[in-house]
Design a protein around this motif. Structure first.
Motif, mmCIF file in Angstrom:
data_model
loop_
_atom_site.group_PDB
_atom_site.id
_atom_site.type_symbol
_atom_site.label_atom_id
_atom_site.label_comp_id
_atom_site.label_asym_id
_atom_site.label_seq_id
_atom_site.Cartn_x
_atom_site.Cartn_y
_atom_site.Cartn_z
ATOM 1 N N LEU A 173 46.035 70.910 45.101
ATOM 2 C CA LEU A 173 46.810 71.748 46.012
ATOM 3 C C LEU A 173 47.527 72.872 45.272
ATOM 4 N N GLY A 177 46.357 76.335 46.324
ATOM 5 C CA GLY A 177 47.251 76.843 47.350
ATOM 6 C C GLY A 177 48.434 77.606 46.802
ATOM 7 N N ALA A 450 51.450 73.217 51.335
ATOM 8 C CA ALA A 450 50.045 72.874 51.129
ATOM 9 C C ALA A 450 49.874 71.405 51.458
ATOM 10 N N ILE A 452 46.789 68.071 52.110
ATOM 11 C CA ILE A 452 45.417 67.572 52.220
ATOM 12 C C ILE A 452 45.497 66.053 52.373
ATOM 13 N N ASN A 702 40.765 71.001 57.535
ATOM 14 C CA ASN A 702 39.966 71.037 56.313
ATOM 15 C C ASN A 702 39.047 72.247 56.287
ATOM 16 N N ARG A 705 41.161 75.167 55.674
ATOM 17 C CA ARG A 705 41.641 75.175 54.297
ATOM 18 C C ARG A 705 40.555 75.677 53.364
ATOM 19 N N TYR A 709 41.336 78.732 51.066
ATOM 20 C CA TYR A 709 41.348 78.504 49.624
ATOM 21 C C TYR A 709 40.183 79.227 48.950
ATOM 22 N N TRP A 821 49.638 81.667 55.669
ATOM 23 C CA TRP A 821 49.043 80.321 55.674
ATOM 24 C C TRP A 821 50.134 79.280 55.912
ATOM 25 N N LEU A 825 50.399 76.718 58.867
ATOM 26 C CA LEU A 825 50.558 75.264 58.754
ATOM 27 C C LEU A 825 51.678 74.789 59.665
#
Ligand code: ADP
Ligand code: MG
Length: 946
Positions: A173, A177, A450, A452, A702, A705, A709, A821, A825
């Motif tokens: 991350l 990120g 960030a 995941i 995902n 992302r 990314y 971003w 989120l």
């Protein structure tokens, strides 16, 4: 291709060969690996043999190397290379098994990651097995918490890198990120990960996503304090109601009115499932039967009218299994007597349509109305949310069970492992709600930078494999989510462990008394005992009882991995009694002291069946390693959570009735074990659904992302960031120009606004005549403007220090990506919450979420480019220039909202490097409906008690 034999020259030759075929990875690579596997494994085994008797350093002292791979270990190694889970019992030497595929795959030079459950084991194994790897000429690194970035990068440069799942995940991350240059990135790709204790990581840990967060810019923490009092009175009100209901039950039973009694009992169960009165009734088979009968009737009715009616008589209902609480109408009017509607969100689309249909409003007025409505809805939604979280905090989350208070903070206790999870927070405001309830400082809500899930992190790897003693029960999940198949490997020597039948007691108290008695007997004989408990709380209770009985013992709750490893290693001494939560000392081997074998080996007592069979098996597996003798037995009671919530209640009732259990008496029969396992399977399934659901939601993220990314990395690694800026200009300018010229209100181009946009975004300062935009077509205007912008930019950067220019240009885009971003989120979080609030309306929240997330994402990508475009002329390389710039900025940028955004944007330019970013793991409870339970069928059997 060269063969590999046990000589340094041969190993070097193999490494060189891989470099040669690198262009043809992965197909040729896999072929070659397969081809040399037998020799490579032989090389490792040979090296191990030659090392026997050597002293190697381990944890500050020295040990003698004494291991040569057994045949079953070679089989395990082959399974790992083929991307499977090798299921090998505790003590079978999985650490050593790992060396085989690690060596083979490290030859490719792509880096092999070995994942452990804690830092201590990463350190231990990298040192222990590191001796073998260095003997073979490979380098080994180890990632530890708090390691500075340069050191981390060096660990990743090694052929082999050990570390925990969260360290690997957070590094990913941070790399993708947050890093602001390529040099800051530490990881070296994701080729092959071998996960030790794979079930613990891919299943247990997978419930909580990894999140890096910082303090939020928006916060409504005061809401929790504000409504706390209301919720307290609400709970009091409901408790009083349940007390009345208990009186009703008493009366109805006295009058022989079973229907009324059953109904009242059922109501208590819905409204106050953990109440003492209810628990008392549950011990009485007749009363149990009444509740079950009522419950069954209510749920069987297709319309559930009766069920809803009963619910409406309560202020709120509690779903203990689902960790959820629902406010009922009665509760709403109690909280807000004048306007219980303030708890119902109207349908936005409908309300918008109403506004649109109102012919008395002008276009502007309509827009204003809509905005006002939106604002009202937002604050209403926030209030509903705070209240629903507070309600859960009061009714479902219990102090010293789900959490403890430490140093004035709310600290989560993991329900499966009993571990305190320092630093983790419940998300969605639940943590704040509990803080408010406990009267400790309510911490600011955090904002996600960030995130995941563990699942999606490990799916990044080209190859994945794992090992553990317990995977079979979760084989379906491993297969569905990770494409990992489970291969059970036989033990090196036959397993002689005896698993005795469960002992089932009526109450917890009786259960513990029996456990203490059993421990005392064993200690008398000198047989060591390992006692597993489900929670920290339970281990402390048991410890107190043992103290009272003057039984010497040690308690572990998986907090101090290193010390605990030491204690657990000594749990096989004569007369040792070790009380431990299930995670404690995982990965550490218990060796029996001399003379213990004759006493029957280690005796493992489980004080409760865990919600999953896997954890039970893990506990049993602590004894009888490598052919030792050993005994295991579980002690349970009808008051255990598992039994209350998931066991076949009707069946248990029959048993209690038939056997008329006396004080202190236990039930024991193999059928009982079976029915408990069925209960466990139900929990396992529920938990799987849960994790799957979290993953379904994260899958949407995902994809997003990956795109963001990917773009971010392109910006970081591009040789020519100017080129990327040009792309942004060429992309955004025509689109914007068209927007102003093509379809404005009356279909006529809005030149004034176009010029306004040009002049505020770019330092061109043109008058309408100078610009000439009225004389060109949209396409020509776009071409002209692109040209102007590029010229202006050239001019501007000539006075920028050249050495910063690349960095600056990257930063222009990065700043835009990161700010938007993060905002995205935040919006996605809100969206997820929102779709669940909407869940009542028969719509599938996941579908709603997907659709709206897609729309949000489209906007995001456009905004990033738009933002970068306006950053073009606002960014500077030095702080001085930056401050000058701030002063020269127009003071009123399109109203307060816009200004706020721009300020945040500016702040990012200087603070992005030095904001202290603390990784936080948080569990995200996702509200889901579980399939209704099916009754289980067990044939009745004969009594067999002692
Ligand atoms: P697991 O992780 O499977 O529970 P460990 O890797 O911790 O097991 O190993 C358990 C014990 O077995 C360790 O003390 C280790 O030294 C020993 N051991 C493992 N493999 C061998 C072997 N091939 N020969 C001798 N001892 C071994
Ligand atoms: Mg191990």
């Amino acid at each position: 291709m060269p063969k590999v034999v046990a000589s340094p020259a041969s190993i070097d030759a193999a490494k060189a060969a891989f470099e040669e075929i690198e262009g043809e990875f992965p197909s040729k690579r896999d072929l070659y690996l397969k081809q040399i596997l037998p020799e490579a494994y032989a090389v490792v085994k040979n090296a191990a043999r030659r090392m026997c008797g050597r002293s190697i350093p381990l944890g500050g002292s020295e040990i003698k190397w004494n291991m040569v791979h057994f045949d079953v270990q070679l089989v395990g190694g082959i399974a790992l290379h083929n991307g499977m889970i090798a299921e090998m019992q505790t003590g079978e030497g999985k650490t050593l098994v790992g060396t085989l595929p690690v060596f083979l795959n490290a030859l490719t030079g792509l880096g092999v990651h070995v994942v452990t459950v804690n830092d201590y084991l990463a350190q231990r194994d990298s040192e222990w097995m590191g001796a073998l790897y260095s003997y073979l000429g490979l380098s080994v690194g180890c990632i530890q918490n708090q390691q500075p970035p340069q050191l981390r990068a060096a660990q990743y440069q090694c052929d082999i890198t050990y570390g925990t799942n969260s360290e690997f995940g957070f590094d990913y991350l941070r790399d993708n990120g947050m890093s602001s240059s390529k040099e800051e990135q530490v990881q070296n790709g994701h080729y092959f990960a071998i996960i030790d204790e794979v079930d613990s990581i891919l299943i247990d840990e997978a419930r909580t996503p990894l999140i890096i967060s910082g303090p939020s810019t928006v916060s409504n923490t005061e809401q929790y304090g504000l409504y706390k009092g209301n919720i307290q009175s609400l709970v009091k009100q409901q408790n009083a109601l349940c007390n009345e209901l208990a009186e009703e039950v008493k009366k109805a039973l006295a009058e022989g009115d079973e229907d009324a009694a059953g109904r009242a009992l059922f109501k208590i169960k819905l409204g106050q499932p953990r109440s003492k009165q209810l628990a008392r009734y549950m011990q009485d088979p007749d009363a149990r039967r009444l509740i079950e009968k009522t419950e069954l009737a209510m749920y069987q009715d297709a319309q559930k009218k009766d069920l809803y009616a009963v619910k409406e008589e309560l202020y709120y209902t509690i779903d203990e299994k689902g960790h959820d609480a629902d406010l009922m109408d009665k509760g709403r009017s109690f909280l807000d007597p004048n306007d219980s509607d303030s708890f119902v969100l109207p349908d936005l689309a409908e309300a918008y349509a109403d506004i649109d249909a109102n012919s008395e409003l002008s276009v502007e007025q309509k827009a204003e109305e809509k905005e006002a409505l939106q604002t009202r809805l937002d604050s209403q939604g926030q209030k509903m949310h705070s209240i629903s979280q507070l309600l859960k905090a009061y009714c479902i989350y219990e102090k010293d069970v789900e959490y403890v208070i430490e140093e004035n903070k709310v600290c989560i206790v993991d329900e499966q492992t009993g571990r305190k999870m320092a630093g983790r927070r419940w998300s969605d405001g639940l943590h704040q709600a509990i803080e408010a309830k406990e009267g400790v400082t309510v911490e600011r809500e955090t904002q996600t930078y960030a995130t995941i899930t563990i699942q999606n992190y490990f799916r990044l790897y080209e190859k994945l494999a794992g090992m553990t003693g317990t995977a079979e029960t979760e084989a379906a999940e491993f297969h569905d989510i990770y494409r990992l198949d489970v291969l059970p490997i036989p033990t090196n020597r036959p397993n002689t462990r005896i698993d005795d039948n469960d002992q089932v007691f009526k109450t917890r108290r009786e259960k513990y008394n029996a456990v203490v008695k059993r421990i005392a007997e064993a200690q008398e004989r000198g047989q060591p005992v390992l006692v597993g408990t489900a929670s920290v709380d339970a281990s402390e209770t048991l410890s107190r009882l043992l103290q009272r009985a003057k039984i010497q013992h040690k308690v572990l709750n998986a907090k101090f991995h290193e010390q605990e490893a030491d204690i657990i290693a000594n749990a096989g001494q004569k007369g040792a009694v070790t009380v431990s939560t299930n995670m404690a000392g995982r990965g550490t081997d218990i060796k029996l002291a001399d003379g213990v074998e004759e006493l029957g080996g280690l005796f493992v007592i489980g004080c409760e069946r865990y919600p999953s069979r896997r954890v039970d098996r893990q506990l049993r597996g602590r004894c009888a390693r490598q052919g030792d003798s050993g005994l295991s037995q579980f002690y349970i009671s009808f008051e255990d959570d598992l039994m209350r919530n998931f066991a076949a209640a009707d069946r248990m009732t029959t048993m209690m009735e038939r056997f008329g259990m006396e004080e202190g008496e236990a039930l024991e029969h193999k059928w009982l074990n079976r029915s408990i396992e069925t209960a466990q399977k139900r929990v396992e399934q529920r938990d799987y659904q849960w994790r799957k659901r979290v993953l379904d939601f994260d899958d949407v993220m995902n994809m997003q992302r990956e795109v963001v990314y990917g773009y971010r990395n392109e910006v970081l690694s591009s040789e020519d960031p100017r080129e990327l800026l040009n792309e942004v200009i060429e992309d955004m300018v025509p689109a914007t120009v068209h927007e102003y010229m093509d379809q404005r209100d009356a279909g006529a181009p809005d030149y004034a606004e176009l010029l306004g946009w040009i002049n505020t975004t770019f330092p061109l300062a043109l008058s309408m005549e100078e610009s000439g935009i009225q004389d060109r077509s949209a396409d020509d205007n776009a071409a002209w403007l692109i040209d102007e912008i590029k010229k202006a930019y050239e001019l501007r950067v000539t006075d920028q220090p050249a050495e910063y220019l690349d960095h600056l240009e990257r930063q222009i885009i990065l700043t835009a990506i990161d700010r938007l971003w993060q905002e995205h989120l935040y919006n996605m979080d809100a969206l997820r919450e929102g779709v669940h609030l909407r869940a009542q309306g028969q719509k599938d929240p996941l579908v709603e979420y997907k659709n709206e997330a897609y729309a949000l994402f489209e906007t995001l990508m456009d905004s990033i480019k738009g933002d970068a475009l306006s950053n073009l002329f606002r960014s500077t390389t030095s702080l001085d220039q930056f401050e000058q710039l701030l002063q020269s900025m127009p003071q009123d940028l399109d109203g307060p909202e816009q200004a706020q955004v721009s300020n945040a944007n500016m702040a990012q330019v200087i603070t992005s490097q030095d904001v202290a970013l603390k990784p936080v793991k948080s569990s995200k409870p996702v509200k889901i409906e579980f399939p209704k339970r099916k009754p289980i069928q067990i044939k009745s059997t004969k009594k067999s008690t002692k």
